[in-house]
Design an enzyme around this catalytic site. Structure first.
Site, PDB file in Angstrom:
ATOM      1  N   GLN A 290      61.869  94.634  73.315  1.00 55.07           N
ATOM      2  CA  GLN A 290      63.053  93.807  73.377  1.00 55.07           C
ATOM      3  C   GLN A 290      64.060  94.632  74.645  1.00 55.07           C
ATOM      4  O   GLN A 290      65.291  94.052  75.097  1.00 55.07           O
ATOM      5  CB  GLN A 290      63.992  94.008  72.201  1.00 55.07           C
ATOM      6  CG  GLN A 290      63.284  93.407  70.869  1.00 55.07           C
ATOM      7  CD  GLN A 290      63.710  93.701  69.714  1.00 55.07           C
ATOM      8  OE1 GLN A 290      64.748  93.368  69.156  1.00 55.07           O
ATOM      9  NE2 GLN A 290      63.134  95.025  69.132  1.00 55.07           N
TER      10      GLN A 290
ATOM     11  N   GLY B 170      75.699 104.086  76.745  1.00 53.42           N
ATOM     12  CA  GLY B 170      76.335 103.528  75.468  1.00 53.42           C
ATOM     13  C   GLY B 170      77.365 104.485  75.020  1.00 53.42           C
ATOM     14  O   GLY B 170      77.661 105.397  75.555  1.00 53.42           O
TER      15      GLY B 170
ATOM     16  N   HIS C  91      60.277  98.236  71.321  1.00 56.55           N
ATOM     17  CA  HIS C  91      60.806  98.244  72.801  1.00 56.55           C
ATOM     18  C   HIS C  91      60.388  97.159  73.663  1.00 56.55           C
ATOM     19  O   HIS C  91      61.157  97.014  74.707  1.00 56.55           O
ATOM     20  CB  HIS C  91      60.136  99.529  73.451  1.00 56.55           C
ATOM     21  CG  HIS C  91      60.995 100.831  72.794  1.00 56.55           C
ATOM     22  ND1 HIS C  91      60.667 101.218  71.507  1.00 56.55           N
ATOM     23  CD2 HIS C  91      61.959 101.625  73.189  1.00 56.55           C
ATOM     24  CE1 HIS C  91      61.191 102.328  71.290  1.00 56.55           C
ATOM     25  NE2 HIS C  91      62.332 102.453  72.068  1.00 56.55           N
TER      26      HIS C  91
ATOM     27  N   GLY D  64      69.350 105.031  76.251  1.00 52.01           N
ATOM     28  CA  GLY D  64      68.180 104.102  76.042  1.00 52.01           C
ATOM     29  C   GLY D  64      68.441 103.261  77.124  1.00 52.01           C
ATOM     30  O   GLY D  64      69.307 102.799  77.513  1.00 52.01           O
TER      31      GLY D  64
ATOM     32  N   THR E  61      74.508  98.738  76.167  1.00 52.93           N
ATOM     33  CA  THR E  61      73.699  98.758  75.165  1.00 52.93           C
ATOM     34  C   THR E  61      73.020  97.341  74.555  1.00 52.93           C
ATOM     35  O   THR E  61      73.779  96.490  74.723  1.00 52.93           O
ATOM     36  CB  THR E  61      74.498  99.068  73.861  1.00 52.93           C
ATOM     37  OG1 THR E  61      73.650  99.150  72.623  1.00 52.93           O
ATOM     38  CG2 THR E  61      75.442  98.651  73.541  1.00 52.93           C
TER      39      THR E  61
ATOM     40  N   MET F 121      65.289  95.267  66.919  1.00 51.47           N
ATOM     41  CA  MET F 121      66.089  96.582  67.007  1.00 51.47           C
ATOM     42  C   MET F 121      67.811  96.363  66.521  1.00 51.47           C
ATOM     43  O   MET F 121      68.341  95.418  66.273  1.00 51.47           O
ATOM     44  CB  MET F 121      66.346  96.928  68.680  1.00 51.47           C
ATOM     45  CG  MET F 121      65.295  97.822  69.080  1.00 51.47           C
ATOM     46  SD  MET F 121      65.134  98.518  70.584  1.00 51.47           S
ATOM     47  CE  MET F 121      64.137  99.691  70.494  1.00 51.47           C
TER      48      MET F 121
ATOM     49  N   ASP G 197      72.039  96.594  72.072  1.00 54.19           N
ATOM     50  CA  ASP G 197      72.928  96.445  70.525  1.00 54.19           C
ATOM     51  C   ASP G 197      74.108  95.678  70.535  1.00 54.19           C
ATOM     52  O   ASP G 197      74.405  95.073  69.502  1.00 54.19           O
ATOM     53  CB  ASP G 197      72.734  97.818  69.654  1.00 54.19           C
ATOM     54  CG  ASP G 197      71.321  98.262  69.591  1.00 54.19           C
ATOM     55  OD1 ASP G 197      70.567  97.817  69.638  1.00 54.19           O
ATOM     56  OD2 ASP G 197      71.257  99.667  69.618  1.00 54.19           O
TER      57      ASP G 197
ATOM     58  N   GLY H  87      77.119 107.447  73.205  1.00 57.60           N
ATOM     59  CA  GLY H  87      76.976 108.663  73.351  1.00 57.60           C
ATOM     60  C   GLY H  87      77.291 109.301  74.756  1.00 57.60           C
ATOM     61  O   GLY H  87      77.918 110.126  74.945  1.00 57.60           O
ATOM     62  N   SER H  88      76.747 108.391  75.800  1.00 60.56           N
ATOM     63  CA  SER H  88      77.035 108.729  76.815  1.00 60.56           C
ATOM     64  C   SER H  88      78.535 108.678  77.431  1.00 60.56           C
ATOM     65  O   SER H  88      78.885 109.541  78.124  1.00 60.56           O
ATOM     66  CB  SER H  88      76.188 107.925  77.956  1.00 60.56           C
ATOM     67  OG  SER H  88      74.811 107.941  77.488  1.00 60.56           O
TER      68      SER H  88
END
Ligand code: F6P
Length: 343
Positions: free
Chosen positions: A274, A103, A272, A10, A126, A170, A128, A105-106
């Site tokens: 954000q 993030g 999104h 993302g 991220t 989020m 988050d 996963g990557s």
């Protein structure tokens, strides 16, 4: 050295500042050359890249999005994916190293490839702020600022109509954005995935604030589930990416508050917004420093490591440290915020 860069997962305000920091530092200090892979790992798997020079990154520190594009493509999953494909692209492009900005996963993909002997370093990304191994990720401060600004606005319209306002922010697995923006705006309740809270308790806070003549403001992270509705995830199923579909906890909380308290309540999903727009000054500086430090990591051959910030200092940590579970909101930070809710 010849260095490849990609932005994966993302998007996040500050990605362009990382690219700019890396290219400027690499070119000016080490006489490096750069290519940027388009659309994350997809660009590596299809050998789709563009040259990046100083002129290409001019003025990028404050620009949102990513000039390279991003995707959630997994380098190790799919018919055309795999260690050999990635290695072939690096060879064809004559790259000495690959900088992966991504993030959880990557970076997990980056670590597996580095474990296979490929020259890869990471930059944590991220909004988050849920990656371990670093105190902050760029994009988080921007997301908190956007959410805070939006909720300042919800407050004034809420007060005008004596309504309860619910804002969904989020935070699929963790409540950092909800916690920080909620404290910043003076919310009356903050609901996060890490804390089991039931609707009766939330409604008691809301009722109490309303009785004191104020308009309650409730911040809810998208991954929160009310204690008595833990069946909701199973009901929602999974989305196209195979992740649990979150689908509207803000609406659920809003309906429950209205039904249980009789107070007129409105829901706003910030979504999104954000992640869009220009990064804050803090994120621009952090992202620039991360980009510069990633190039230093490459020159030190620290494959399988990523840059991080501890306090005010840029450090380097093994990707395994960043990937050892999510960085959730600790109990004492929740207790601190909780002391301000309701009565
Ligand atoms: O990982 C960051 C994040 O913004 C999460 O908070 C959110 O759930 C998710 O990305 C949304 O992803 P997408 O852009 O694929 O809808």
């Amino acid at each position: 050295m010849k260095i490849g860069i990609l932005t994966s997962g993302g998007d996040c305000p500050g990605l362009n500042a990382v690219i700019r920091g890396a290219v400027l530092h690499g070119v000016k200090t080490h006489h490096d050359t750069f290519v940027g892979f388009r659309h994350g790992w997809k660009g590596v798997l299809t050998n789709d890249a563009i040259a990046l020079d100083r002129t290409d990154v001019r003025g990028l520190a404050g620009e949102g999005g990513t000039i390279l594009g991003s995707s959630r493509t997994n380098p190790l999953d799919g018919p055309d994916a795999g260690v050999a494909t990635v290695a072939t692209t690096l060879q064809r492009r004559e790259l000495d190293a690959l900088v992966v900005i991504g993030g959880e996963g990557s970076l997990a993909g980056a670590k597996r490839l580095a474990d296979e002997g490929l020259p890869i370093v990471g930059v944590p990304k991220t909004i988050d702020n849920d990656l371990r191994g670093t105190d902050y990720t760029f994009g988080f401060d921007t997301a908190v600022s956007i959410a805070t600004d939006a909720m300042d606005r919800l407050r004034t319209t809420g007060e005008s109509h004596h309504r309860c306002m619910v804002a969904e922010v989020m935070g699929r697995h963790v409540g950092w954005i909800a916690l920080h923006s909620g404290v910043a705006v003076g919310a009356h309740a903050v609901l996060i995935p890490e804390q089991r809270v039931g609707m009766p308790e939330v409604c008691a806070w809301v009722q109490d604030v309303h009785e004191r003549g104020r308009s309650p403001l409730v911040v809810v992270a998208e991954g929160f589930i009310p204690a008595e509705r833990e069946d909701v995830l199973a009901e929602n199923g999974t989305d196209a990416a195979g992740r649990p579909r979150l689908g509207g906890v803000g609406a659920l909380v809003t309906a429950e508050i209205e039904q249980r308290t009789g107070i007129e309540t409105r829901n706003t999903i910030l979504g999104h917004v954000q992640r869009g727009g220009n990064p804050t000054g803090f994120d621009r500086v952090l992202a620039t420093r991360f980009g510069m430090a990633a190039v230093d990591l490459v020159h030190e051959s620290r494959w399988g490591q990523m840059v991080s910030i501890r306090g005010t200092e840029i450090e380097r940590v093994d990707l395994s440290e960043a990937l050892a579970g999510l960085k959730t909101v600790p109990q004492h930070r929740w207790d601190e915020a909780r002391a301000l809710f309701g009565r």
